[in-house]
Write a protein that holds these residues in place. Structure first.
Motif, mmCIF file in Angstrom:
data_model
loop_
_atom_site.group_PDB
_atom_site.id
_atom_site.type_symbol
_atom_site.label_atom_id
_atom_site.label_comp_id
_atom_site.label_asym_id
_atom_site.label_seq_id
_atom_site.Cartn_x
_atom_site.Cartn_y
_atom_site.Cartn_z
ATOM 1 N N GLU A 12 0.635 -1.124 0.104
ATOM 2 C CA GLU A 12 0.062 0.239 0.006
ATOM 3 C C GLU A 12 0.605 1.308 0.160
ATOM 4 N N LYS A 16 0.523 4.170 -2.678
ATOM 5 C CA LYS A 16 0.325 5.644 -2.200
ATOM 6 C C LYS A 16 1.317 6.604 -2.805
ATOM 7 N N PHE A 44 -3.211 13.876 0.146
ATOM 8 C CA PHE A 44 -3.495 13.221 1.416
ATOM 9 C C PHE A 44 -3.612 14.140 2.639
ATOM 10 N N ASP A 47 -5.182 9.686 6.081
ATOM 11 C CA ASP A 47 -5.209 8.616 5.041
ATOM 12 C C ASP A 47 -6.143 9.067 4.267
ATOM 13 N N TRP A 157 -7.023 0.172 -2.428
ATOM 14 C CA TRP A 157 -5.993 0.425 -3.404
ATOM 15 C C TRP A 157 -5.396 -0.457 -3.943
#
Length: 199
Positions: A12, A16, A44, A47, A157
């Motif tokens: 993740e 990201k 962001f 989160d 994601w």
């Protein structure tokens, strides 16, 4: 996304990082059979992803509380010619993509909207911070009524990093260098060409 396992990234933080490095996102919603697509930067806040679009955009109706959304962040991509490989291969296309699926929440409080604009500007001004947006700037109050602010609570994601991982190490490295070189050259050539035609 179509998921050959050797092209999928399940980390993740890696996924990201695409959203962080390439924040200009494609927002995709659907109402009945009609897709709504808008392009806007998202950053962001913890989160969650936060963004703003023009309040007159018809997509606004689907960027309110509890509506589902898919967001696409596109990193670098390029055609890969077999000529760069040390082994016999076919042409392909390499790319780095991140998808975020989640639920939207509308942000209406003017002070929070302004704060989100300040935070986004601070992020986008990195690393030199040549401009600082002040929340006290009177232009902000005039602008807020024309902005639709929202956050996305990401529920899933997905990352697809197609980088010639199934090739021998020398070819993986050659494809990496081609991705870097072509993105730098393609951007320069395209932008310079537009300016020559239109300005």
């Amino acid at each position: 996304m179509y998921p050959p396992k050797h092209h999928q990234d399940y980390n993740e933080e890696n996924i990201k990082s695409v959203a962080t490095a390439y924040p200009f996102a494609t927002l995709v919603s659907a109402q009945n059979t009609i897709p709504f697509i808008t392009h806007a930067p998202l950053i962001f806040h913890g989160d969650k992803l936060v963004g703003h679009i023009d309040a007159n955009n018809p997509h606004v109706e689907l960027l309110k509380d509890n509506y589902p959304i898919t967001v696409v962040f596109q990193g670098p991509q390029t055609y890969i010619s077999p000529s760069i490989y040390t082994t016999n291969q076919l042409p392909t296309w390499n790319y780095i993509i991140a998808h975020a699926r989640g639920i939207v929440k509308e942000i209406k409080e003017p002070e929070i909207v302004k704060k989100s604009m300040v935070v986004m500007t601070e992020f986008l001004e990195t690393p030199n911070h040549n401009f600082k947006l002040s929340i006290e700037d009177p232009r902000m109050d005039r602008l807020v009524p024309y902005i639709h602010c929202f956050e996305i609570e990401v529920q899933q994601w997905e990352g697809k990093f197609k980088l010639s991982q199934d090739k021998v190490p020398a070819d993986i490295e050659n494809a990496r260098q081609e991705l870097i070189k072509n993105n730098q050259k393609d951007v320069a050539d395209f932008v310079n060409g537009l300016f020559e035609k239109h300005f």
